[in-house]
Design a protein around this motif. Structure first.
Motif, PDB file in Angstrom:
ATOM      1  N   THR A  89      25.046  23.342  61.380  1.00 23.88           N
ATOM      2  CA  THR A  89      25.157  23.284  59.918  1.00 23.88           C
ATOM      3  C   THR A  89      24.837  21.893  59.394  1.00 23.88           C
ATOM      4  OG1 THR A  89      26.848  25.027  59.956  1.00 23.88           O
ATOM      5  CG2 THR A  89      26.707  23.665  57.979  1.00 23.88           C
ATOM      6  N   ASN A  90      25.434  20.885  60.011  1.00 25.60           N
ATOM      7  CA  ASN A  90      25.207  19.506  59.559  1.00 25.60           C
ATOM      8  C   ASN A  90      23.747  19.090  59.726  1.00 25.60           C
ATOM      9  OD1 ASN A  90      27.912  19.242  58.901  1.00 25.60           O
ATOM     10  ND2 ASN A  90      28.463  18.392  60.898  1.00 25.60           N
ATOM     11  N   MET A  91      23.167  19.413  60.890  1.00 35.52           N
ATOM     12  CA  MET A  91      21.785  19.019  61.140  1.00 35.52           C
ATOM     13  C   MET A  91      20.832  19.750  60.201  1.00 35.52           C
ATOM     14  SD  MET A  91      21.590  16.633  63.273  1.00 35.52           S
ATOM     15  CE  MET A  91      19.818  16.704  63.462  1.00 35.52           C
ATOM     16  N   SER A  92      21.069  21.035  59.976  1.00 31.26           N
ATOM     17  CA  SER A  92      20.181  21.775  59.088  1.00 31.26           C
ATOM     18  C   SER A  92      20.261  21.234  57.668  1.00 31.26           C
ATOM     19  CB  SER A  92      20.516  23.266  59.111  1.00 31.26           C
ATOM     20  OG  SER A  92      21.860  23.475  58.725  1.00 31.26           O
ATOM     21  N   HIS A  93      21.457  20.866  57.239  1.00 32.50           N
ATOM     22  CA  HIS A  93      21.592  20.265  55.908  1.00 32.50           C
ATOM     23  C   HIS A  93      20.882  18.914  55.847  1.00 32.50           C
ATOM     24  CE1 HIS A  93      23.968  22.988  53.553  1.00 32.50           C
ATOM     25  NE2 HIS A  93      24.865  23.124  54.502  1.00 32.50           N
ATOM     26  N   GLU A  94      21.017  18.131  56.909  1.00 25.68           N
ATOM     27  CA  GLU A  94      20.371  16.815  56.930  1.00 25.68           C
ATOM     28  C   GLU A  94      18.852  16.943  56.906  1.00 25.68           C
ATOM     29  OE1 GLU A  94      21.667  13.821  56.735  1.00 25.68           O
ATOM     30  OE2 GLU A  94      23.709  14.611  56.598  1.00 25.68           O
ATOM     31  N   ILE A  95      18.318  17.949  57.571  1.00 21.14           N
ATOM     32  CA  ILE A  95      16.866  18.114  57.629  1.00 21.14           C
ATOM     33  C   ILE A  95      16.335  18.751  56.351  1.00 21.14           C
ATOM     34  CG2 ILE A  95      14.976  19.208  58.908  1.00 21.14           C
ATOM     35  CD1 ILE A  95      16.712  19.059  61.401  1.00 21.14           C
ATOM     36  N   ARG A  96      17.130  19.574  55.709  1.00 20.88           N
ATOM     37  CA  ARG A  96      16.677  20.255  54.496  1.00 20.88           C
ATOM     38  C   ARG A  96      16.317  19.260  53.394  1.00 20.88           C
ATOM     39  NH1 ARG A  96      17.565  25.623  53.297  1.00 20.88           N
ATOM     40  NH2 ARG A  96      17.897  25.074  51.118  1.00 20.88           N
ATOM     41  N   THR A  97      17.064  18.170  53.291  1.00 24.08           N
ATOM     42  CA  THR A  97      16.811  17.207  52.205  1.00 24.08           C
ATOM     43  C   THR A  97      15.409  16.615  52.292  1.00 24.08           C
ATOM     44  OG1 THR A  97      19.167  16.699  52.042  1.00 24.08           O
ATOM     45  CG2 THR A  97      17.625  15.093  51.110  1.00 24.08           C
TER      46      THR A  97
END
Length: 277
Positions: A89-97
């Protein structure tokens, strides 16, 4: 005569006494043997009970140990699953930006004056960026499923628009391989539906991507049809027909198993992990 009679009575009394004593002694002997036998059986029974009790205690100890080990393993698995979910979850949010930034800049650049070749390059980059963003959404969905928090939408949407949008997202990839894309919504199929168009497109994109991957030439057709209509629900069927390498009948059962492919030899040529479907 009196003395003789008394003597006979004494002899008779002695015999009676001796007879009684003999009976008493025999009675005592039999009773003693029975008592000893009962005592012995009691001792043996107590020993047997002790042995059984000890065996049961040892078995209970082993079971408690095994249960404890399993509980520890389950707790460790739950903890590892939770940590994995948080990481995804954290990594996907970080990459989405940054990915949203890349998509935004591609869209802005496409609004400027560009040569045909530059526009083609940017279209490809934008399509790839959107594909990666969808992959991140899939990762988030995986985390949601692990947490039991997947929520299905119930909104009104056009089936035709959902199908066309799914085809549009893979159009560049299909064009690069020289593959034609068509769709067929069978007559009599309702267009406006109530459901989750995003989830529908997610499934269709997965199947279309798989069809493109294993099709080197020819065409791919996405077909939608109505199978049954109930009072408050519709049963739909979606088919992907392609001119690709096909699937052996005996391999069909493995299609939806994680990390398995119908033919492991295809990995060398087409890549993939077998997790897509």
């Amino acid at each position: 005569l009196v003395v003789a009679d008394q003597a006979r009575q004494l002899v008779r009394a002695k015999k009676v006494r001796e007879t009684l004593m003999d009976r008493v002694e025999r009675s005592l002997d039999v009773g003693g043997t029975a008592a000893y036998s009962l005592f012995e059986r009691t001792i043996l029974l107590e020993r047997h009970v002790e042995e059984r009790t000890r065996t049961l205690a040892e078995t209970n100890d082993r079971l408690r140990s095994q249960i404890g080990q399993r509980l520890e393993a389950e707790q460790a698995a739950v903890q590892a699953n939770r940590v994995r979910g948080e990481f995804l979850t954290n990594m996907s949010h970080e990459i989405r930006t940054p990915m949203n930034g890349v998509i935004g800049m591609c869209e802005l650049t496409l609004r400027t004056s560009l040569t045909s070749r530059q526009r083609t390059y940017l279209d490809t980059a934008l399509s790839s960026a959107r594909s990666l963003l969808r992959l991140l959404d899939d990762i988030l969905d995986l985390s949601k499923m692990d947490a039991g928090k997947v929520v299905m939408q119930h909104v009104s949407f056009s089936l035709r628009e959902a199908v066309v949008e799914a085809l549009r997202r893979v159009a560049v990839q299909a064009h690069h391989r020289g593959i034609g894309l068509t769709y067929d919504i069978v007559e009599g199929t309702e267009d406006w539906l109530l459901g989750d168009p995003g989830r529908l497109q997610q499934v269709l994109l997965n199947l279309l991507g798989n069809a493109i991957k294993f099709t080197e030439q020819g065409s791919i057709t996405l077909r939608a049809m109505l199978l049954a209509e109930e009072e408050d629900a519709l049963l739909m069927r979606f088919e992907i027909e392609d001119t690709g390498i096909g699937i052996r009948p005996e391999a069909i059962a493995k299609l939806f198993n994680s990390f398995e492919q119908a033919d492991v030899s295809t990995t060398r040529k087409y890549g993939g992990t077998g997790l897509g479907l």
